[in-house]
Design a protein around this motif. Structure first.
Motif, PDB file in Angstrom:
ATOM      1  N   UNK A  94      36.845 -53.243 -14.580  1.00  0.00           N
ATOM      2  CA  UNK A  94      35.379 -53.249 -14.686  1.00  0.00           C
ATOM      3  C   UNK A  94      34.719 -52.594 -13.477  1.00  0.00           C
ATOM      4  N   UNK A  95      35.539 -52.003 -12.612  1.00  0.00           N
ATOM      5  CA  UNK A  95      35.013 -51.385 -11.393  1.00  0.00           C
ATOM      6  C   UNK A  95      35.113 -49.873 -11.484  1.00  0.00           C
ATOM      7  N   UNK A  96      34.020 -49.205 -11.173  1.00  0.00           N
ATOM      8  CA  UNK A  96      33.996 -47.745 -11.152  1.00  0.00           C
ATOM      9  C   UNK A  96      33.864 -47.222  -9.740  1.00  0.00           C
ATOM     10  N   UNK A  97      33.967 -45.900  -9.595  1.00  0.00           N
ATOM     11  CA  UNK A  97      33.885 -45.256  -8.287  1.00  0.00           C
ATOM     12  C   UNK A  97      32.844 -44.151  -8.326  1.00  0.00           C
ATOM     13  N   UNK A  98      32.163 -43.978  -7.194  1.00  0.00           N
ATOM     14  CA  UNK A  98      31.220 -42.874  -7.031  1.00  0.00           C
ATOM     15  C   UNK A  98      31.428 -42.273  -5.651  1.00  0.00           C
ATOM     16  N   UNK A  99      31.275 -40.979  -5.571  1.00  0.00           N
ATOM     17  CA  UNK A  99      31.367 -40.269  -4.298  1.00  0.00           C
ATOM     18  C   UNK A  99      29.982 -39.723  -3.977  1.00  0.00           C
ATOM     19  N   UNK A 100      29.446 -40.072  -2.806  1.00  0.00           N
ATOM     20  CA  UNK A 100      28.104 -39.677  -2.411  1.00  0.00           C
ATOM     21  C   UNK A 100      28.201 -38.846  -1.136  1.00  0.00           C
ATOM     22  N   UNK A 101      27.738 -37.598  -1.206  1.00  0.00           N
ATOM     23  CA  UNK A 101      27.976 -36.676  -0.105  1.00  0.00           C
ATOM     24  C   UNK A 101      26.914 -35.577  -0.070  1.00  0.00           C
ATOM     25  N   UNK A 102      26.900 -34.828   1.022  1.00  0.00           N
ATOM     26  CA  UNK A 102      25.998 -33.677   1.149  1.00  0.00           C
ATOM     27  C   UNK A 102      26.601 -32.410   0.570  1.00  0.00           C
ATOM     28  N   UNK A 103      27.871 -32.443   0.158  1.00  0.00           N
ATOM     29  CA  UNK A 103      28.532 -31.244  -0.348  1.00  0.00           C
ATOM     30  C   UNK A 103      28.090 -30.934  -1.777  1.00  0.00           C
ATOM     31  N   UNK A 104      28.113 -29.667  -2.180  1.00  0.00           N
ATOM     32  CA  UNK A 104      27.865 -29.310  -3.581  1.00  0.00           C
ATOM     33  C   UNK A 104      29.050 -29.692  -4.441  1.00  0.00           C
ATOM     34  N   UNK A 105      28.850 -29.766  -5.740  1.00  0.00           N
ATOM     35  CA  UNK A 105      29.894 -30.257  -6.625  1.00  0.00           C
ATOM     36  C   UNK A 105      31.123 -29.353  -6.602  1.00  0.00           C
ATOM     37  N   UNK A 106      30.929 -28.046  -6.487  1.00  0.00           N
ATOM     38  CA  UNK A 106      32.082 -27.139  -6.477  1.00  0.00           C
ATOM     39  C   UNK A 106      32.977 -27.405  -5.279  1.00  0.00           C
ATOM     40  N   UNK A 107      32.384 -27.668  -4.140  1.00  0.00           N
ATOM     41  CA  UNK A 107      33.173 -27.942  -2.934  1.00  0.00           C
ATOM     42  C   UNK A 107      33.854 -29.297  -3.020  1.00  0.00           C
ATOM     43  N   UNK A 108      33.185 -30.264  -3.666  1.00  0.00           N
ATOM     44  CA  UNK A 108      33.795 -31.585  -3.846  1.00  0.00           C
ATOM     45  C   UNK A 108      35.047 -31.480  -4.705  1.00  0.00           C
ATOM     46  N   UNK A 109      34.916 -30.790  -5.823  1.00  0.00           N
ATOM     47  CA  UNK A 109      36.055 -30.650  -6.734  1.00  0.00           C
ATOM     48  C   UNK A 109      37.225 -29.970  -6.024  1.00  0.00           C
ATOM     49  N   UNK A 110      36.944 -28.928  -5.292  1.00  0.00           N
ATOM     50  CA  UNK A 110      37.987 -28.206  -4.566  1.00  0.00           C
ATOM     51  C   UNK A 110      38.637 -29.079  -3.505  1.00  0.00           C
ATOM     52  N   UNK A 111      37.810 -29.843  -2.816  1.00  0.00           N
ATOM     53  CA  UNK A 111      38.335 -30.709  -1.755  1.00  0.00           C
ATOM     54  C   UNK A 111      39.215 -31.821  -2.338  1.00  0.00           C
ATOM     55  N   UNK A 112      38.770 -32.448  -3.428  1.00  0.00           N
ATOM     56  CA  UNK A 112      39.573 -33.496  -4.050  1.00  0.00           C
ATOM     57  C   UNK A 112      40.885 -32.936  -4.583  1.00  0.00           C
ATOM     58  N   UNK A 113      40.829 -31.743  -5.130  1.00  0.00           N
ATOM     59  CA  UNK A 113      42.043 -31.118  -5.647  1.00  0.00           C
ATOM     60  C   UNK A 113      43.055 -30.874  -4.528  1.00  0.00           C
ATOM     61  N   UNK A 114      42.551 -30.539  -3.324  1.00  0.00           N
ATOM     62  CA  UNK A 114      43.454 -30.320  -2.195  1.00  0.00           C
ATOM     63  C   UNK A 114      44.175 -31.597  -1.790  1.00  0.00           C
ATOM     64  N   UNK A 115      43.579 -32.744  -2.089  1.00  0.00           N
ATOM     65  CA  UNK A 115      44.212 -34.024  -1.792  1.00  0.00           C
ATOM     66  C   UNK A 115      44.864 -34.652  -2.994  1.00  0.00           C
ATOM     67  N   UNK A 116      44.996 -33.874  -4.082  1.00  0.00           N
ATOM     68  CA  UNK A 116      45.639 -34.331  -5.304  1.00  0.00           C
ATOM     69  C   UNK A 116      44.935 -35.556  -5.899  1.00  0.00           C
ATOM     70  N   UNK A 117      43.612 -35.543  -5.822  1.00  0.00           N
ATOM     71  CA  UNK A 117      42.800 -36.596  -6.436  1.00  0.00           C
ATOM     72  C   UNK A 117      42.052 -35.981  -7.607  1.00  0.00           C
ATOM     73  N   UNK A 118      42.204 -36.570  -8.780  1.00  0.00           N
ATOM     74  CA  UNK A 118      41.525 -36.060  -9.967  1.00  0.00           C
ATOM     75  C   UNK A 118      40.041 -36.402  -9.901  1.00  0.00           C
ATOM     76  N   UNK A 119      39.219 -35.425 -10.219  1.00  0.00           N
ATOM     77  CA  UNK A 119      37.781 -35.635 -10.106  1.00  0.00           C
ATOM     78  C   UNK A 119      37.296 -36.710 -11.057  1.00  0.00           C
ATOM     79  N   UNK A 120      37.985 -36.875 -12.217  1.00  0.00           N
ATOM     80  CA  UNK A 120      37.510 -37.877 -13.168  1.00  0.00           C
ATOM     81  C   UNK A 120      37.968 -39.292 -12.816  1.00  0.00           C
TER      82      UNK A 120
END
Length: 1049
Positions: free
Chosen positions: A804-830
């Motif tokens: 029942x718990x969800x996650x949110x990422x709150x940052x100053x980065x644009x979405x394209x940079x977030x997706x790229x950064x998470x991918x570099x750490x092998x974290x799925x954006x969804x």
């Protein structure tokens, strides 16, 4: 000069000590008493002790001691002491006046520059219509009535035709003690006329056609120092329109006081101490409004939520709260200032007793002023009581310039672009009054009516109101005309000057008595220093002028006694006086006029407009003691003038009735740009709530079913199997389970088809990761990946709450940079249910809201939500001009910019301007936005006024019903300049020490501004700490402990 040789000696002592010895900033030295003659150093005593340790309030006491001293040598020593104090005060006052003059000159130059810049940006050719209207628009109007008629000429006056509208109105007044009956007015400086006004406004509004419900929000107080009624969550004020048909009045209609817990509920706090808890109030009020909107929707909205028609903030603290609530709900906000911080600051600085820093320390004045500026940013309308309040008080603010406001209004009327500039509309609406209990007596009988009541031994004691007896017991001859003053014993109310004027005018003392209603008190020693000082001075003056038997000053009175006090004064053919140094409006003057009392009032502030409307008295300079005495004597002695003023007051008093006030109020609000949440409410909210409720208990029901299956044959079932009880219960459970929908709260895999609604709407908790971890170039640091993974592990280790718990990422980065950064750490954006990007200017939902090629789409409803007053082009041009005073100080960051975010790369941090300095310059140019430095001070981002990372969380609450109180926000010890906004509130905050090495907070405020402690509470039950390298187990334990946090009681 003979006998004054000591002057030269001590002047030489000052010169010998040097200028540093009398510097205000010099460190205090341990005091040396005059009586200690051993090694007595006059330089040290008079320069370091007397000059630097001066206290103006002590001068009068010192003078009394000097007069009482018989020893010539000691008297001389005390006189020397006083002379040095007076000299130092004069020097300090000159210094403060010079600093004030410098500030005002700088501010005037800034405002003129802002006006020129705004004019340049709007310098394109005007249409012929606008050219024709311009001079008329900018001309000063001599007649207030003509101006009102012109302003209202295109407005449809509120009438009975609006009866079917069923509006929901929200009023906010946070400080003081607010209740519907037996209001404790005058108990302290926070419980005054504003308390009475907001309660009566709520009652009056709900009686207007078309108004269904009015909620008056205030603070819930459970302290033993105040009455238990202030702890009641809800108090009904009125049941709704008296003429409403019974079938049209639902169970939720009427006017109510809603008390929201925020801050330490076991303490009654003065208004200056409430600032750190404002965001807690906003979250609590938002929860109530959402629940009420849903309930009203079911009753009168056809199943659709009934959003507030308007949110009305009273005073600076409520204005700040109303601005945040208005932004979260996207509904119009209006403001009534009541009294203003900048005006108070100017008055205190002119007195020359305190420096700006000292004033700020006492009154938190800079935090109050910033709250008022924020209120101006968000307000559609600002209601004022008088024209003077607009010209002389609101005109001091960065966010309001009367000249720019007129030009913008003219351009808007003619359809010419304002280039994103905006100024709130100022509207004069005098406060309303309830005249239902006012009875106009016959003049022929009133002269004799008081005689039997006061003196006749055979008269019935029931005929005499108790408060009359309480007042008249002070007076030797209670039949003389009563001069009545009713106010708190506050220095600015100028009561001492009134007593002095009365005491020194023999003719006035012979003709009249003086009655001072100065609030309620039990013990002067228990009162605040300012109020106690005024009362003490009044008592000393009564003794000095021997006014015993001529001055009444009762200790206690109830709110219900006030009309009787006015009536007593009128029956004696008395006069009401308000001698305040400055009176924002003067509600008591209208009350007095309604009861047939002529008035003498200060010429500074609202009484000028009241006298112009009622024509029932005289205006005086509150500093002129003789003028006060002459005006009182004139009205008391000239009976024809007294009767003329009385008749004029009664003839014109209808202008201040509550129905008239509310009619103008609703007419003005109806002319605002109406806003409300734009999304279609086809989200299956009700089903979602039911499903969520069922799904929450699904696991427990399954466990019960399993337990029954296993235990059915065991003996401790207590024989229920013999009668088929266990089998029957088991069948019922299976039947119940068959009706429960399969839960859909598991995160979808990468290749899963997207859904119409984000999974976020089914979450009960949300973990928000807002760690601003960047390197020196502003790139995201790999350490953030590790912390995200540890937080994931911590949350998923608790099997009871993980699904029942969800996650949110709150940052100053644009979405394209977030997706790229998470991918570099092998974290799925969804793995995240929501992404809050570009400092809160965009919201994404991975797993839904995607295009055909899999690219994430922003929440379009959120884009519409924050678009209010977004002047992108005007901001882009102005920011570039302000920041690039040095060549190439900033560069536009195209990669991080979007339709609601202007992002700039800061090339030289040493050239950065502070956020509050930039915001001030933009406000002076009519531009409203949210500014922040981010990503280790390498970026400047400009986003809409209603957008921010903290407001995005409230949007998720409003849009998807995910309560802010069930959000857990992970932060570092520092961060971007919006970092402080993410700490305060009812959400739970976990601060990871050492996780963020460098933030941007150093660029938030300039010297002399408000402090962090006025935004973030020092000790909050909703904040916990862990180390930046904490493992999943430690994080999980912290989450468990924090989930139990509640308000301290």
């Amino acid at each position: 000069m003979a006998g004054n040789e000591w002057i030269n000696g001590y002047l030489e002592a000052i010169l010998d000590s040097g200028a540093a010895a009398i510097d205000d900033n010099s460190k205090p030295v341990s005091p040396v008493k005059v009586g200690e003659r051993t090694h007595f150093n006059p330089t040290r005593y008079f320069v370091e002790e007397v000059v630097t340790g001066v206290d103006e309030s002590d001068l009068h006491r010192t003078w009394i001691q000097v007069v009482a001293t018989r020893n010539i040598k000691e008297r001389s020593s005390r006189l020397e002491n006083m002379c040095w104090r007076i000299w130092h005060l004069a020097r300090k006052k000159k210094q403060l006046e010079w600093e004030h003059l410098q500030r005002m000159t700088h501010r005037r130059l800034e405002r003129e520059q802002g006006r020129r810049d705004a004019t340049e940006d709007m310098s394109e050719d005007l249409s012929e219509n606008e050219k024709g209207d311009g001079p008329t628009e900018l001309a000063l109007i001599d007649s207030p009535r003509m101006k009102f008629q012109r302003n209202c000429s295109n407005l449809e006056v509120w009438s009975d035709s609006n009866k079917e509208r069923k509006l929901y109105i929200v009023l906010i007044s946070l400080h003081g003690l607010i209740r519907g009956e037996n209001m404790e007015l005058g108990r302290d400086s926070d419980t005054g006329g504003q308390v009475k006004y907001v309660v009566e406004l709520a009652r009056a509004l709900v009686k207007m056609p078309g108004v269904y419900r009015v909620d008056l929000f205030t603070r819930q107080i459970m302290s033993s120092d105040v009455d238990w009624t202030y702890a009641e969550p809800t108090e009904m004020l009125s049941g709704g329109p008296e003429d409403a048909e019974s079938e049209n009045v639902g169970e939720s209609s009427g006017a109510y006081i809603i008390r929201i817990p925020f801050g330490p509920c076991d303490k009654y706090l003065r208004k200056e101490l409430l600032w750190p808890y404002v965001q807690e109030f906003v979250d609590g009020a938002l929860a109530h409004i959402l629940n009420m909107s849903k309930a009203l929707g079911e009753q009168i909205g056809g199943g659709q939520p009934v959003w507030p028609y308007v949110i009305h903030g009273h005073y600076a603290d409520a204005g700040d709260s109303a601005a945040l609530l208005s932004g979260a709900l996207n509904v119009p906000m209006v403001l009534t200032g009541h009294s203003l911080g900048r005006n108070k600051l100017e008055q205190l600085l002119k007195q020359g007793r305190q420096s700006k820093d000292e004033i700020n320390m006492t009154y938190k004045i800079m935090r109050r002023i910033e709250a008022e500026e924020l209120s101006l940013d968000a307000a559609e309308l600002v209601f004022t009581s008088t024209r003077q309040e607009i010209d002389e008080q609101w005109g001091l603010y960065d966010g309001f310039d009367v000249n720019i406001e007129k030009v913008l209004r003219a351009r808007a009327r003619c359809g010419v672009s304002c280039h994103g500039r905006y100024m709130p509309r100022m509207v004069v609406i005098p406060p309303g009054m309830d005249f239902s209990n006012v009875v106009i007596p016959e003049d022929a009988h009133e002269a004799d009516e008081i005689l039997p009541l006061a003196n006749s031994e055979g008269s019935s004691p029931k005929a005499l109101p108790a408060i009359w007896s309480e007042v008249m017991r002070f007076c030797t001859n209670p039949h003389k005309p009563m001069i009545l003053a009713l106010s708190r014993p506050d220095p600015k109310k100028n009561i001492t000057t009134l007593v002095k004027a009365f005491g020194e005018c023999r003719s006035l003392r012979e003709l009249a008595n003086l009655t001072l209603i100065m609030g309620n008190r039990d013990d002067i020693d228990e009162m605040s220093a300012g109020n106690a000082s005024v009362l003490t001075t009044v008592l000393k003056m009564i003794d000095k002028y021997d006014l015993y038997g001529q001055v009444a000053y009762p200790k206690h009175h109830k709110q219900s006694d006030v009309p009787e006090i006015y009536r007593l004064a009128a029956k004696t053919k008395g006069v009401f006086i308000n001698p305040a140094l400055v009176e924002p409006f003067g509600l008591t003057l209208i009350e007095a006029a309604a009861h047939g009392l002529p008035m003498v009032a200060t010429k500074n502030g609202g009484p000028v407009d009241i006298q112009a409307a009622l024509d029932n008295g005289l205006l005086v300079d509150p500093h002129d003691q003789q003028a006060i005495a002459d005006a009182l004597l004139k009205l008391v002695s000239e009976k024809n003038l007294w009767h003329e003023c009385r008749r004029n007051g009664w003839k014109n008093i209808h202008l201040y009735s509550w129905p008239e006030h509310c009619r103008t109020y609703l007419t003005r609000v109806a002319a605002c740009r109406m806003r409300h949440p734009q999304w279609q409410t086809d989200t299956p909210v009700d089903d979602m709530a039911n499903d969520e409720s069922l799904n929450d208990s699904l696991k427990d029901v399954k466990d019960m079913s399993l337990r029954l299956s296993i235990d059915a044959d065991k003996s401790f079932v207590n024989g229920s199997t013999e009668h088929g009880g266990a089998a029957e219960l088991h069948n019922q459970v299976k039947h119940f389970l068959s009706k429960i929908k399969k839960p859909e709260n598991e995160a979808p895999p990468d290749n899963a088809s997207t859904t119409k609604y984000p999974i976020l709407r089914r979450r009960r908790r949300l973990i928000v990761i807002a760690l601003d971890i960047y390197d020196s170039n502003g790139a995201p640091d790999k350490k953030m990946i590790h912390l995200v993974q540890e937080i994931f592990k911590a949350v998923r280790s608790d099997t009871q709450t993980a699904k029942s718990t969800g996650f949110a990422l709150s940052t100053a980065m644009p979405v394209s940079e977030i997706v790229e950064f998470l991918k570099s750490g092998k974290i799925k954006v969804n793995e995240f249910d929501a992404l809050i990007c570009c400092s809160g200017s965009e919201v994404y939902y991975p797993g839904s809201y995607t295009e055909d090629d899999g690219k994430l789409c922003p929440d379009s409803d959120y884009q519409t939500h924050i678009d209010y007053r977004w002047g992108c082009n005007g901001l882009r041009k102005t920011i570039w001009k302000l920041m690039n005073t040095h060549d190439g100080a900033i560069l536009e960051d195209q990669k991080s910019s979007n339709t609601h975010c202007l992002s700039y790369i800061v090339k030289d941090p040493s050239l950065e301007k502070k956020v509050d300095d930039l915001r001030q310059k933009l406000r002076m140019r009519g531009l409203r936005c949210h500014l922040m430095y981010c990503r280790s001070s390498t970026r400047l981002q400009v986003i809409p006024l209603l957008a921010s990372r903290s407001q995005a969380l409230r949007y998720l609450f409003v849009r998807w019903r995910l309560n802010v109180a069930n959000m857990f926000v992970f932060l570092g010890e520092t961060g971007d300049t919006d970092y402080e906004e993410l700490i305060a509130g009812t959400h739970k905050t976990i601060i990871m020490k050492g996780a963020v090495e460098k933030g941007s907070e150093v660029f938030l405020r300039k010297t002399g501004s408000y402090m962090r402690d006025e935004i973030v509470p020092r000790d909050s039950p909703f904040v916990a700490y862990t180390n930046g390298d904490a493992k999943a187990e430690v994080i999980a334990d912290t989450l468990k402990q924090l989930s139990k946090a509640t308000h301290k009681l």
